[in-house]
Design a protein around this motif. Structure first.
Motif, PDB file in Angstrom:
ATOM      1  N   HIS A  37      -5.248  -1.852 -10.510  1.00  0.00           N
ATOM      2  CA  HIS A  37      -5.233  -0.619  -9.707  1.00  0.00           C
ATOM      3  C   HIS A  37      -5.588   0.595 -10.573  1.00  0.00           C
ATOM      4  CE1 HIS A  37      -3.167   2.932  -8.124  1.00  0.00           C
ATOM      5  NE2 HIS A  37      -2.201   2.774  -9.034  1.00  0.00           N
ATOM      6  N   ARG A  38      -5.035   0.650 -11.774  1.00  0.00           N
ATOM      7  CA  ARG A  38      -5.311   1.783 -12.666  1.00  0.00           C
ATOM      8  C   ARG A  38      -6.722   1.728 -13.232  1.00  0.00           C
ATOM      9  NH1 ARG A  38       0.467   1.323 -15.891  1.00  0.00           N
ATOM     10  NH2 ARG A  38       1.769   2.371 -14.297  1.00  0.00           N
ATOM     11  N   ALA A  39      -7.158   0.526 -13.610  1.00  0.00           N
ATOM     12  CA  ALA A  39      -8.480   0.400 -14.231  1.00  0.00           C
ATOM     13  C   ALA A  39      -9.612   0.707 -13.245  1.00  0.00           C
ATOM     14  CB  ALA A  39      -8.646  -1.011 -14.794  1.00  0.00           C
ATOM     15  N   LEU A  40      -9.448   0.277 -12.016  1.00  0.00           N
ATOM     16  CA  LEU A  40     -10.509   0.473 -11.018  1.00  0.00           C
ATOM     17  C   LEU A  40     -10.310   1.736 -10.194  1.00  0.00           C
ATOM     18  CD1 LEU A  40     -10.976  -3.179  -9.677  1.00  0.00           C
ATOM     19  CD2 LEU A  40     -12.304  -1.978 -11.425  1.00  0.00           C
ATOM     20  N   GLN A  41      -9.136   2.369 -10.363  1.00  0.00           N
ATOM     21  CA  GLN A  41      -8.802   3.590  -9.612  1.00  0.00           C
ATOM     22  C   GLN A  41      -8.915   3.343  -8.102  1.00  0.00           C
ATOM     23  OE1 GLN A  41     -11.333   6.679 -11.284  1.00  0.00           O
ATOM     24  NE2 GLN A  41      -9.920   6.992 -12.997  1.00  0.00           N
ATOM     25  N   LEU A  42      -8.351   2.213  -7.695  1.00  0.00           N
ATOM     26  CA  LEU A  42      -8.306   1.855  -6.287  1.00  0.00           C
ATOM     27  C   LEU A  42      -6.863   1.920  -5.800  1.00  0.00           C
ATOM     28  CD1 LEU A  42     -10.608  -1.317  -6.207  1.00  0.00           C
ATOM     29  CD2 LEU A  42     -11.168   0.958  -5.321  1.00  0.00           C
ATOM     30  N   PRO A  43      -6.666   2.149  -4.510  1.00  0.00           N
ATOM     31  CA  PRO A  43      -5.304   2.106  -3.975  1.00  0.00           C
ATOM     32  C   PRO A  43      -4.673   0.743  -4.249  1.00  0.00           C
ATOM     33  CG  PRO A  43      -6.812   3.056  -2.375  1.00  0.00           C
ATOM     34  CD  PRO A  43      -7.661   2.502  -3.478  1.00  0.00           C
ATOM     35  N   LEU A  44      -3.398   0.762  -4.593  1.00  0.00           N
ATOM     36  CA  LEU A  44      -2.715  -0.494  -4.903  1.00  0.00           C
ATOM     37  C   LEU A  44      -2.744  -1.442  -3.709  1.00  0.00           C
ATOM     38  CD1 LEU A  44      -1.117  -2.094  -6.983  1.00  0.00           C
ATOM     39  CD2 LEU A  44       0.965  -0.972  -6.159  1.00  0.00           C
ATOM     40  N   SER A  45      -2.670  -0.891  -2.497  1.00  0.00           N
ATOM     41  CA  SER A  45      -2.723  -1.733  -1.298  1.00  0.00           C
ATOM     42  C   SER A  45      -4.064  -2.456  -1.185  1.00  0.00           C
ATOM     43  CB  SER A  45      -2.478  -0.884  -0.048  1.00  0.00           C
ATOM     44  OG  SER A  45      -3.462   0.141   0.060  1.00  0.00           O
ATOM     45  N   SER A  46      -5.161  -1.780  -1.557  1.00  0.00           N
ATOM     46  CA  SER A  46      -6.492  -2.403  -1.521  1.00  0.00           C
ATOM     47  C   SER A  46      -6.597  -3.509  -2.562  1.00  0.00           C
ATOM     48  CB  SER A  46      -7.578  -1.352  -1.766  1.00  0.00           C
ATOM     49  OG  SER A  46      -7.591  -0.389  -0.742  1.00  0.00           O
ATOM     50  N   VAL A  47      -6.079  -3.224  -3.761  1.00  0.00           N
ATOM     51  CA  VAL A  47      -6.101  -4.227  -4.833  1.00  0.00           C
ATOM     52  C   VAL A  47      -5.309  -5.465  -4.415  1.00  0.00           C
ATOM     53  CG1 VAL A  47      -5.321  -4.729  -7.181  1.00  0.00           C
ATOM     54  CG2 VAL A  47      -6.447  -2.557  -6.680  1.00  0.00           C
ATOM     55  N   THR A  48      -4.151  -5.248  -3.828  1.00  0.00           N
ATOM     56  CA  THR A  48      -3.304  -6.358  -3.395  1.00  0.00           C
ATOM     57  C   THR A  48      -4.014  -7.210  -2.340  1.00  0.00           C
ATOM     58  OG1 THR A  48      -1.318  -5.052  -3.829  1.00  0.00           O
ATOM     59  CG2 THR A  48      -1.077  -6.975  -2.400  1.00  0.00           C
ATOM     60  N   ALA A  49      -4.684  -6.549  -1.394  1.00  0.00           N
ATOM     61  CA  ALA A  49      -5.400  -7.270  -0.335  1.00  0.00           C
ATOM     62  C   ALA A  49      -6.556  -8.087  -0.911  1.00  0.00           C
ATOM     63  CB  ALA A  49      -5.913  -6.287   0.708  1.00  0.00           C
TER      64      ALA A  49
END
Length: 256
Positions: A37-49
Motif C-alpha cells: 500500500h505504501r510502495a504503490l500509494q494505493l488505498p489499502l482496500s484496493s491492495v487487499t482486493a
C-alpha cells in the motif's frame, strides 16, 4: 526503443494489478499488504482486493506466519514453459525445415498445454497447397495427430488422469469420441512409435506425428507433418510415419 502506451487506453484496475506483481518480483522476501500500500500509494482496500484475487488465482502466495506476499509458483511455471519452448524451437527448427524439404508437407512442433496441443513452431510447405495454421494455434488432443502423439507416450497413470477430464468432442464423422476406442488407438500408436489422424479434426486434412523426448525420456513435444487427404492417405501412412519418427528421434537427441 521503449514502447509508448497512450494513457487513455490503459485499464486502471489491470495496471494496478501488474504494478503489484512487478513490485513483488523485486522483493525476494515478499511484502506485507501495508508495505505494498505504501510502495504503490494505493488505498489499502484496493491492495487487499487485488491481493485476494491474485492469491485465489495462484499468481501470488501469502505466508500465513509472516503475512508477507510473494510471487506464486504459477508465474514461475509460465517462465519455465516459455524457456522450454524457446529451447525446443531453437534446437529443432533446422530439423523441422529438413522434414518439410523431404516430404513437401507443412510441419509443426506442438506441446501439451491445458488439455490441448499447441503449435510452438511451424514451417510451411512451398507448394500450391497451403495448410491454414499458425504458431499458438491449439487443437483438441483426441482429434489431432500431434495430440495423439502427445497422449500415446504419456506414462499410464498420467494418461488415465488426462483422459478422465478430456472432452471427446465430435468435429467430423471420423472423430474418435469413445474413450475405449481412443485408448486402443493410442496403444497401437505407442507400439508403432508414431501417430496419425485422417479427417478427424477437419474434413480433407490429415496429419502424421511422433513424440519428442527430453533427456529423461519424457515426452515434451511432438513433431508432425500435415497435408490434404490426397497427400496423406492410408497407403503413405507407414512411410511418412517412419520419416517423422526419424526426425523426432533426431530432435530428441538434440534436446537430450
Amino acid at each position: 526503443m521503449p514502447k509508448v502506451i497512450k494513457k487513455q487506453y490503459l485499464v486502471p484496475a489491470i495496471k494496478r494489478c501488474f504494478d503489484l506483481i512487478d513490485l513483488l518480483a523485486e522483493k525476494e522476501k515478499g511484502l506485507t499488504a501495508t508495505e505494498i500500500h505504501r510502495a504503490l500509494q494505493l488505498p489499502l482496500s484496493s491492495v487487499t482486493a487485488i491481493l485476494y484475487t491474485v492469491c485465489a488465482l495462484g499468481y501470488v502466495e501469502r505466508d500465513n506466519e509472516t503475512a508477507r506476499y510473494s510471487l506464486g509458483t504459477k508465474l514461475y511455471s509460465y517462465s519455465g514453459r516459455r524457456n522450454e519452448q524457446q529451447d525446443i524451437v531453437g534446437r529443432c527448427h533446422g530439423l523441422l525445415e529438413q522434414l518439410v524439404a523431404e516430404t513437401g508437407l507443412t510441419a509443426h512442433v506442438a506441446v501439451l498445454r491445458d488439455g490441448e496441443s499447441m503449435y510452438i513452431d511451424r514451417v510451411a510447405a512451398s507448394g500450391l497447397i497451403q495448410i491454414s495454421s499458425y504458431i499458438g494455434m491449439r487443437w483438441p488432443l483426441h482429434a489431432s495427430g500431434v495430440g495423439k502423439a502427445l497422449l500415446a507416450f504419456l506414462p499410464e497413470e498420467e494418461l488415465a488422469q488426462t483422459l478422465n477430464y478430456l472432452p471427446l468432442g465430435k468435429f467430423t464423422q471420423f472423430t474418435v469420441t469413445v474413450r475405449s476406442q481412443l485408448e486402443k488407438q493410442l496403444r497401437e500408436f505407442r507400439n508403432l512409435g508414431f501417430a496419425w489422424e485422417i479427417n478427424e479434426g477437419e474434413p480433407g486434412v490429415a496429419c502424421v506425428a511422433a513424440p519428442i523426448f527430453d533427456g529423461m525420456g519424457r515426452p515434451i513435444a511432438a513433431v508432425s507433418i500435415t497435408g490434404t487427404t490426397h497427400q496423406i492417405n492410408d497407403e503413405r501412412i507407414a512411410s511418412l510415419g517412419r520419416t517423422v519418427k526419424e526426425r523426432a528421434k533426431a530432435m530428441s537427441a538434440r534436446l537430450g
